[in-house]
Each structure stands twice: as C-alpha cells, then as structure tokens.
Design a protein around this motif. Structure first.
Motif, PDB file in Angstrom:
ATOM      1  N   LEU A  51     -17.263  10.489  32.046  1.00  0.00           N
ATOM      2  CA  LEU A  51     -18.198  11.583  32.320  1.00  0.00           C
ATOM      3  C   LEU A  51     -17.642  12.516  33.383  1.00  0.00           C
ATOM      4  O   LEU A  51     -17.808  13.740  33.309  1.00  0.00           O
ATOM      5  CB  LEU A  51     -19.553  11.029  32.748  1.00  0.00           C
ATOM      6  CG  LEU A  51     -20.430  10.427  31.647  1.00  0.00           C
ATOM      7  CD1 LEU A  51     -21.710   9.867  32.244  1.00  0.00           C
ATOM      8  CD2 LEU A  51     -20.753  11.446  30.566  1.00  0.00           C
ATOM      9  N   HIS A  52     -16.976  11.942  34.387  1.00  0.00           N
ATOM     10  CA  HIS A  52     -16.330  12.773  35.406  1.00  0.00           C
ATOM     11  C   HIS A  52     -15.175  13.572  34.802  1.00  0.00           C
ATOM     12  O   HIS A  52     -15.028  14.766  35.079  1.00  0.00           O
ATOM     13  CB  HIS A  52     -15.808  11.907  36.553  1.00  0.00           C
ATOM     14  CG  HIS A  52     -16.869  11.462  37.505  1.00  0.00           C
ATOM     15  ND1 HIS A  52     -17.762  10.445  37.211  1.00  0.00           N
ATOM     16  CD2 HIS A  52     -17.198  11.899  38.760  1.00  0.00           C
ATOM     17  CE1 HIS A  52     -18.584  10.276  38.230  1.00  0.00           C
ATOM     18  NE2 HIS A  52     -18.259  11.146  39.194  1.00  0.00           N
ATOM     19  N   ASN A  53     -14.373  12.923  33.981  1.00  0.00           N
ATOM     20  CA  ASN A  53     -13.246  13.620  33.351  1.00  0.00           C
ATOM     21  C   ASN A  53     -13.717  14.717  32.406  1.00  0.00           C
ATOM     22  O   ASN A  53     -13.053  15.748  32.258  1.00  0.00           O
ATOM     23  CB  ASN A  53     -12.367  12.627  32.581  1.00  0.00           C
ATOM     24  CG  ASN A  53     -11.572  11.723  33.499  1.00  0.00           C
ATOM     25  OD1 ASN A  53     -11.311  12.056  34.653  1.00  0.00           O
ATOM     26  ND2 ASN A  53     -11.176  10.565  32.994  1.00  0.00           N
ATOM     27  N   ALA A  54     -14.860  14.491  31.767  1.00  0.00           N
ATOM     28  CA  ALA A  54     -15.386  15.483  30.822  1.00  0.00           C
ATOM     29  C   ALA A  54     -16.144  16.602  31.518  1.00  0.00           C
ATOM     30  O   ALA A  54     -16.555  17.572  30.866  1.00  0.00           O
ATOM     31  CB  ALA A  54     -16.291  14.795  29.804  1.00  0.00           C
ATOM     32  N   GLY A  55     -16.340  16.492  32.819  1.00  0.00           N
ATOM     33  CA  GLY A  55     -17.056  17.528  33.544  1.00  0.00           C
ATOM     34  C   GLY A  55     -18.538  17.535  33.231  1.00  0.00           C
ATOM     35  O   GLY A  55     -19.177  18.596  33.219  1.00  0.00           O
ATOM     36  N   ALA A  56     -19.114  16.358  32.986  1.00  0.00           N
ATOM     37  CA  ALA A  56     -20.536  16.263  32.651  1.00  0.00           C
ATOM     38  C   ALA A  56     -21.370  16.226  33.925  1.00  0.00           C
ATOM     39  O   ALA A  56     -21.613  15.177  34.506  1.00  0.00           O
ATOM     40  CB  ALA A  56     -20.789  15.014  31.819  1.00  0.00           C
ATOM     41  N   GLY A  57     -21.787  17.394  34.384  1.00  0.00           N
ATOM     42  CA  GLY A  57     -22.594  17.497  35.586  1.00  0.00           C
ATOM     43  C   GLY A  57     -21.798  17.556  36.867  1.00  0.00           C
ATOM     44  O   GLY A  57     -22.359  17.785  37.940  1.00  0.00           O
ATOM     45  N   VAL A  58     -20.502  17.316  36.772  1.00  0.00           N
ATOM     46  CA  VAL A  58     -19.605  17.400  37.931  1.00  0.00           C
ATOM     47  C   VAL A  58     -18.360  18.161  37.501  1.00  0.00           C
ATOM     48  O   VAL A  58     -18.032  18.207  36.316  1.00  0.00           O
ATOM     49  CB  VAL A  58     -19.204  15.997  38.450  1.00  0.00           C
ATOM     50  CG1 VAL A  58     -20.395  15.268  39.038  1.00  0.00           C
ATOM     51  CG2 VAL A  58     -18.571  15.179  37.334  1.00  0.00           C
ATOM     52  N   PRO A  59     -17.648  18.801  38.433  1.00  0.00           N
ATOM     53  CA  PRO A  59     -16.420  19.516  38.045  1.00  0.00           C
ATOM     54  C   PRO A  59     -15.372  18.544  37.507  1.00  0.00           C
ATOM     55  O   PRO A  59     -15.097  17.501  38.113  1.00  0.00           O
ATOM     56  CB  PRO A  59     -15.953  20.155  39.363  1.00  0.00           C
ATOM     57  CG  PRO A  59     -17.147  20.142  40.253  1.00  0.00           C
ATOM     58  CD  PRO A  59     -17.950  18.950  39.872  1.00  0.00           C
ATOM     59  N   ALA A  60     -14.788  18.877  36.368  1.00  0.00           N
ATOM     60  CA  ALA A  60     -13.763  18.021  35.778  1.00  0.00           C
ATOM     61  C   ALA A  60     -12.533  17.915  36.673  1.00  0.00           C
ATOM     62  O   ALA A  60     -11.783  16.937  36.616  1.00  0.00           O
ATOM     63  CB  ALA A  60     -13.365  18.542  34.404  1.00  0.00           C
ATOM     64  N   SER A  61     -12.331  18.912  37.502  1.00  0.00           N
ATOM     65  CA  SER A  61     -11.174  18.927  38.406  1.00  0.00           C
ATOM     66  C   SER A  61     -11.479  18.259  39.745  1.00  0.00           C
ATOM     67  O   SER A  61     -10.604  18.160  40.600  1.00  0.00           O
ATOM     68  CB  SER A  61     -10.720  20.371  38.661  1.00  0.00           C
ATOM     69  OG  SER A  61     -11.788  21.140  39.211  1.00  0.00           O
ATOM     70  N   GLY A  62     -12.714  17.812  39.921  1.00  0.00           N
ATOM     71  CA  GLY A  62     -13.116  17.217  41.191  1.00  0.00           C
ATOM     72  C   GLY A  62     -12.757  15.739  41.278  1.00  0.00           C
ATOM     73  O   GLY A  62     -12.226  15.151  40.327  1.00  0.00           O
ATOM     74  N   PRO A  63     -13.056  15.120  42.412  1.00  0.00           N
ATOM     75  CA  PRO A  63     -12.747  13.692  42.594  1.00  0.00           C
ATOM     76  C   PRO A  63     -13.665  12.812  41.752  1.00  0.00           C
ATOM     77  O   PRO A  63     -14.791  13.206  41.416  1.00  0.00           O
ATOM     78  CB  PRO A  63     -12.979  13.468  44.085  1.00  0.00           C
ATOM     79  CG  PRO A  63     -13.977  14.508  44.465  1.00  0.00           C
ATOM     80  CD  PRO A  63     -13.668  15.710  43.605  1.00  0.00           C
ATOM     81  N   SER A  64     -13.167  11.620  41.422  1.00  0.00           N
ATOM     82  CA  SER A  64     -13.965  10.650  40.660  1.00  0.00           C
ATOM     83  C   SER A  64     -13.936   9.289  41.353  1.00  0.00           C
ATOM     84  O   SER A  64     -14.034   8.249  40.706  1.00  0.00           O
ATOM     85  CB  SER A  64     -13.429  10.522  39.235  1.00  0.00           C
ATOM     86  OG  SER A  64     -12.047  10.173  39.239  1.00  0.00           O
TER      87      SER A  64
END
Length: 223
Positions: A51-64
């Motif tokens: 979900l983080h990698n897909a940018g679902a509600g959070v920037p895909a380029s951001g930390p996970s």
C-alpha cells in the motif's frame, strides 16, 4: 531348593515376565497445520508495504518504515517459525517457502533499522549505488520466487497464482529501483496488494476445514 536360591529364581521369573509384556504405546501428538499462519504473516506484511509502494493514501516516494515492526515479528519471525513447523509435518515445499520468505522480511527490516549500518554505508557513495544494490537484492528474490513458482506446479491454482503475482511484484520493484521510476514502483505496489489478497485467500482456505467450518474455499488442487 535352598533359601539362598529363591531370590535368584524370583528375579529370573520377573525378568521373564518383563520381556513378555506388550510394548508400551506412547501416544503421539498432532501438529496443527502451520500453513495458514505462515500465509497470513506473509500476506499482512506484504499488504502494508505494498500500500505504501502503491501510494495508497501516502506518497509512493515517501518512507515506509512503519513496516519494520511487522517485517521483524510477523512477516519475519512468525513466518520463519511456521516454516520450521512445516519441516515437522514433512512438507518440504512449505518449509522452504515460509522459512525463506520469513528470512526475506527479517533481512528487509534490517536494511531499514538505522543501527544496522546498512543505509549509513551508502551515504558517502554515489546517489544511485543504493538503488543498484537494492535492484540486485530484489532481482535475487525474483529468481528464487521463479524457482518456487516452478515447484508449485502440482500444488493448487491458488498457490501458483500467489507465486506468479509475487514474481511480478519483485520484478517491478527491482525495475523501479533501477530506473528510479515512481510509476513502476506504484505498479509493483499494486501487484503486491494482489499478492497479499491471494495469500490471504489461501490462508483462509486452510482455516476453513471440514472439521471447523460449514463451507470450504476452493483453491483448485492440481495434484
């Protein structure tokens, strides 16, 4: 017969009777199916990261880094333990899969932990060196997943689909690192979400047995 001989005779009679006793049956113990646990651990950890990698509600380029705890304990330790119990049940395929992907999550979490020194080691290198190293890392896991995909060809449709989606996920994430492509990373994250859903389905099908459920989920057995 003398009194001195009687203890010896009694002992001989006891030994004779002891050797003719029926063997002692030691009750065995049943090992529960560790498959649903291993699949659930893999699915949830994969779902959160994807979900983080897909940018679902959070920037895909951001930390996970929120996945670090999951990767250490649920996707890592718990899945590794499930793999060890698969050895006990005699399931070589399940043992190899759960142990290996449990180790994958442990290694991934180690990369994210600051005191491991892994990220720090790349700070003085060129900007793309870490990305190239992660590309090698992800491609290596894609190769292993391809092996597992081949080995799963007589298991079930659900299991084959799981390893196929996971293989595509690793390839896309490796390509995203190599090309510094957010679009490709989002595609990899999307495939990761599908992979997690398939893993959860397989886990649920293992939980809904004839003894514990009024219905079962088909997985398309191939053996």
């Amino acid at each position: 017969m003398s009194i001195e001989e009687r203890p010896h005779d009694d002992d001989s009679r006891f030994q004779h009777e002891l050797h003719h006793l029926p063997p002692v049956v030691v009750p065995g113990y049943v090992v529960a199916n560790p498959g649903p646990l291993g699949l659930s651990a893999f699915a949830l950890t994969t779902f959160v990261l994807s979900l983080h990698n897909a940018g679902a509600g959070v920037p895909a380029s951001g930390p996970s880094n929120v996945v670090t705890g999951l990767a250490l304990f649920y996707g890592g330790l718990v899945q590794l333990l499930a793999g060890m119990w698969e050895f006990r049940t005699g399931n070589t395929f399940g043992a190899t899969a759960f142990s290996s992907y449990g180790a994958f999550w442990l290694s991934y979490a180690t990369i994210l932990i600051p005191w491991s020194g892994i990220a720090e080691a790349y700070e003085k290198a060129a900007d793309d060196v870490l990305a190239r190293s992660l590309t090698i890392y992800l491609i290596s896991w894609a190769i292993f997943t391809a092996f597992m995909l081949i080995a799963s060809h007589r298991s079930s449709v659900g299991m084959v689909l799981l390893f196929f989606c996971l293989f595509i996920t690793f390839v896309l994430l490796a390509a995203a690192e190599y090309n510094a492509s957010i679009t490709t990373k989002i595609a990899g994250g999307s495939f990761g979400v599908i992979t997690a859903a398939v893993a959860w389905y397989n886990a649920l099908s293992g939980l809904l047995t004839k003894e514990s459920s009024y219905f079962q989920l088909p997985v398309g057995a191939l053996n």
